[in-house]
Design an enzyme around this catalytic site. Structure first.
Site, PDB file in Angstrom:
ATOM      1  N   ASP A 304       0.872  -1.167   0.000  1.00 33.73           N
ATOM      2  CA  ASP A 304       0.000   0.000   0.000  1.00 33.73           C
ATOM      3  C   ASP A 304       0.920   1.230   0.000  1.00 33.73           C
ATOM      4  O   ASP A 304       2.153   1.123   0.029  1.00 33.73           O
ATOM      5  CB  ASP A 304      -0.959  -0.040   1.203  1.00 33.73           C
ATOM      6  CG  ASP A 304      -2.202   0.814   0.956  1.00 33.73           C
ATOM      7  OD1 ASP A 304      -2.130   1.736   0.116  1.00 33.73           O
ATOM      8  OD2 ASP A 304      -3.236   0.590   1.605  1.00 33.73           O
TER       9      ASP A 304
HETATM   10  C1  BGC Z   1      -5.223   2.970   0.335  1.00 37.96           C
HETATM   11  C2  BGC Z   1      -5.490   1.913  -0.704  1.00 37.96           C
HETATM   12  C3  BGC Z   1      -5.414   2.506  -2.084  1.00 37.96           C
HETATM   13  C4  BGC Z   1      -4.045   3.135  -2.266  1.00 37.96           C
HETATM   14  C5  BGC Z   1      -3.809   3.725  -3.647  1.00 37.96           C
HETATM   15  C6  BGC Z   1      -3.951   3.756   0.024  1.00 37.96           C
HETATM   16  O1  BGC Z   1      -3.785   4.840   0.862  1.00 37.96           O
HETATM   17  O2  BGC Z   1      -5.106   2.364   1.603  1.00 37.96           O
HETATM   18  O3  BGC Z   1      -6.743   1.324  -0.464  1.00 37.96           O
HETATM   19  O4  BGC Z   1      -5.653   1.529  -3.054  1.00 37.96           O
HETATM   20  O5  BGC Z   1      -3.895   4.177  -1.313  1.00 37.96           O
HETATM   21  O6  BGC Z   1      -4.504   4.894  -3.841  1.00 37.96           O
END
Ligand code: BGC
Length: 748
Positions: A304
């Protein structure tokens, strides 16, 4: 016989062709990997955000997003980056997506040595979040409330179509975390609290996104997130520590992931938090032993946002960023969403040269990433032409969206059958959610937090506008009453209430997600509670509509209202759907996919343990939710009878057939969700009160009956024991449907 033989032979031919294709792809991957430099391999493992290849320092809404050719060349030619993600800060027209992505793929195809296409990924959370004019569906929690996997699969298919119609082949969805901590800011992003329900819905949406084969112009690769256990923070705050025995992780949180992987999902995004003191991004057991070895996951695991550097800066398990990279890659991370920094490439290259990360690990990660690129057909078609998607944002898709929203709406209270309302009466429509698309849609709508209003489409109706269409503007009075947390004109709303027959008060939670969505108190905002309390003093009947991110406590006002209509985040057709339910064009059929708490200090789930009920002796009862899991009313009545089981004793090789008759005894057609629960009476790990083991949504005309049948296999009765193994124990079980139950014995 002959037919069976023919289909078996066809299946054989199909399997042989599939195996040949797979071997062919694996051979291509081997060849490619053998020709790659270490730097090119590490580049494939790097994911940057779009800003890194665009003009300007960071995005701002006023500036036009444009590719910076010098930055793009550097990212793709110098660092060999394999994946790019995200939007700038907000939604873009499709034309813009094509402009950006064709430029990126052109450099990959024409200027890079190996011509490996870039894998572009985006958060298309309830439809194509970041493409203007897309079909924005109910959020996952609302979709779970339909208890109708076929609607969810269709929503997934339309979302995939519209994401691919934006030249993007990879969607960071679905969320398969379970909503068992009501404070959590991402509650609405899940399919609810139960692993069985979340598994059925997860499988349906993955099927919609990917189909059987995602090498198709209308399909995208799904990304299961956030692997695994992310939703159950002790504090309820996003990205804070989780304490969870592996036993529980396996019996609950892993199950939806496991099933979606079995059904072909090829990418997972990793949980940003720590479990029992180990950040999941550094957890070899969870990432390699469980995910890749045990579940036989052939795809890749992406981090993430910035989660490798956070092993150093936040979690403090790595003294330097470089140590963090070694930990994460050795634990099993395949791709790093770095996403604002390219030093990952240099540091990982050094680590390999220093022998701290084996080249076999790098080759494994690259193989997994290339496998997804091949499976998506990106080498032949990095994107398809824009004109191949004539149905983007079409009326046909909006209609499907409306059907989904209608089946999501859950009627939680209907005192004296006050609903449906007559269309000849006058209503006051009030509340922060009454005249805005934002609380209807929630976060991940045009922007990350979903609070901007300037990107809202002008052709979609708010609840107020749709009410005016439904019964005529002359019968609808509107006073907003409050903002999310401020009294705007409650006194005026009360005054206007004197002149109407009914009050429809639409409370809403300010859209939010992730850390910005953390809260200290689950109670609904005070100003909004006050609005209801003041309105109640008029003595006029009140219909409460709830558009919220998570179950905000409403116990102070609930006794003051006559009906409660739970709408979750219904998406862009929510405004249209709500009046259709309130005025009875459509009979509600949604069922709550979680337990709605009554108190801020008493949380439980429907599958509680017997010890949780003991407080009764001392004047408390933990198990006294505002609304129970699986509940939801209809404008007709359903009667259950004749619960039968075909055996009252089974052995481990047997199965048991459970049937029940359901009759619509009311005066109108309606849909009912028949829910099958089982209780293990005694077990070596404390058994739950009951567990959902099957459901079926049936449509019955007035007076009509049907028999619904479920088959239970002994493996459906298994739980995870103290050694973290699935086990079916002999003993007494109770099957429950509605208020009826039957017992049976499982013998070894
Ligand atoms: C979130 C994810 C998301 C990613 C990309 C993160 O902060 O937890 O769910 O897919 O960002 O935007």
């Amino acid at each position: 016989m002959t037919l069976k033989f023919i289909s078996a032979s066809l299946l054989c031919v199909f399997c042989t062709t599939l195996n040949a294709q797979q071997n062919d792809t694996e051979a291509k991957i081997d060849k490619l990997i053998s020709s790659m430099t270490l730097e090119e391999k590490v580049g494939q493992m790097t994911q940057l955000t779009l800003a890194m290849v665009c003009k300007g320092e960071a995005f701002d809404d006023k500036k036009n997003i444009e590719i910076d050719p010098v930055k793009l060349d550097s990212v793709l030619l110098k660092y060999h980056v394999g994946s790019i993600l995200n939007t700038g800060t907000h939604t873009l027209p499709r034309e813009k997506w094509y402009e950006l992505i064709t430029q990126i793929q052109k450099v990959a195809a024409e200027k890079t040595r190996l011509k490996i296409p870039v894998l572009y990924g985006v958060d298309a959370i309830h439809g194509a979040t970041y493409t203007q004019g897309s079909t924005l569906f109910p959020q996952e929690l609302a979709m779970a409330a339909t208890w109708n996997p076929s609607l969810v699969e269709k929503a997934g298919a339309i979302s995939a179509y519209e994401v691919r119609a934006s030249a993007i082949p990879w969607n960071f969805s679905p969320v398969l975390d379970l909503a068992r901590q009501p404070l959590w800011s991402r509650f609405f992003e899940t399919f609810g609290e139960d692993p069985y329900l979340a598994t059925q819905m997860g499988n349906a949406i993955v099927q919609g996104y990917q189909g059987k084969d995602f090498n198709h112009p209308e399909k995208v690769a799904a990304c299961l997130k956030h692997y695994v256990g992310y939703s159950f923070a002790f504090s309820g705050k996003d990205r804070t520590p989780i304490l969870m025995p592996e036993r529980l992780l396996r019996e609950y949180y892993l199950v939806p992931f496991q099933n979606a992987i079995k059904n072909g999902a090829m990418t997972v995004m990793v949980n940003s938090t720590e479990i029992n003191g180990t950040p999941v991004h550094a957890d070899y057991h969870i990432l390699t032993e469980i995910l890749k070895q045990e579940l036989n996951f052939q795809g890749f695991a992406v981090t993430d946002w910035e989660d490798i550097i956070m092993l150093h800066t936040v979690h403090k398990i790595a003294p330097t960023y470089k140590d963090a990279i070694a930990m994460a890659i050795n634990a099993g991370i395949d791709m790093s969403m770095t996403p604002l920094d390219v030093s990952f490439c240099k540091l990982l290259t050094e680590l390999v040269k220093e022998g701290k990360v084996p080249i076999s690990r790098i080759d494994d990660a690259v193989r997994r990433i290339l496998r997804v690129k091949y499976k998506l057909g990106l080498f032949e078609h990095p994107y398809y032409e824009m004109k191949s998607y004539p149905k983007f944002g079409s009326a046909e898709f909006a209609e499907q969206n409306l059907q989904t929203a209608l089946e999501s709406i859950t009627l939680l209270k209907n005192k004296n059958d006050i609903l449906p309302l007559s269309k000849n009466k006058k209503v006051l429509v009030t509340g922060v959610a009454a005249n805005s698309l934002n609380p209807l849609n929630g976060a991940w709508t045009h922007t990350w937090q979903g609070v901007e209003t300037k990107f809202n489409p002008t052709n979609k109706k708010t609840i107020l506008q749709a009410m005016q269409d439904e019964i005529g503007g002359d019968k609808v009075v509107f006073v907003q009453g409050t903002d999310y947390d401020k009294d705007l004109n409650i006194a005026l709303a009360v005054k206007e209430a004197q002149n109407v027959d009914y009050i429809i008060v639409c409370l809403g939670e300010k859209p939010s997600t992730e850390k910005p969505g953390d809260i200290d108190d689950l109670t609904m905002d005070k100003a909004q509670l006050n609005l209801v309390k003041e309105l109640a003093k008029t003595g006029k009947p009140i219909i409460l509509v709830l558009a919220e991110n998570r179950p905000r406590i409403i116990s102070e006002i609930e006794p003051l209202v006559d009906a409660v209509v739970m709408t979750y985040h219904l998406g862009n057709e929510g405004g249209r759907a709500i009046p259709e339910i309130i005025f009875g064009d459509v009979n509600p059929s949604g069922k709550l996919p979680f337990t709605y708490p009554r108190f801020t200090g008493s949380f439980s789930t429907y599958d509680y343990k017997a010890s949780e009920t003991r407080d009764q002796t001392f004047g408390f009862n933990e198990i006294n939710p505002q609304y129970t899991f699986g509940s939801g009313l209809s404008y007709t009545r359903f009667q259950y009878s004749n619960l039968t089981i075909d055996k009252n004793k089974i052995s481990e090789s047997d199965s048991i057939k459970v049937s029940v008759e359901v009759t619509n005894t009311g005066s109108r057609e309606g849909k009912e969700v028949v829910q099958l629960y089982v209780r293990d009476e005694y077990a070596s790990i404390t058994p739950s009160n009951k567990r959902l083991k099957g459901f079926s949504k049936v449509n019955l005309k007035a007076g009509e009956s049907t028999v619904v049948t479920f088959i239970i296999h002994p493996k459906d009765l298994a739980f995870v024991n103290a050694k973290n193994e699935w086990l079916t124990e002999a003993g007494d079980f109770t099957v429950m449907i509605d208020k009826m139950s039957k017992g049976f014995l499982l013998s070894k």
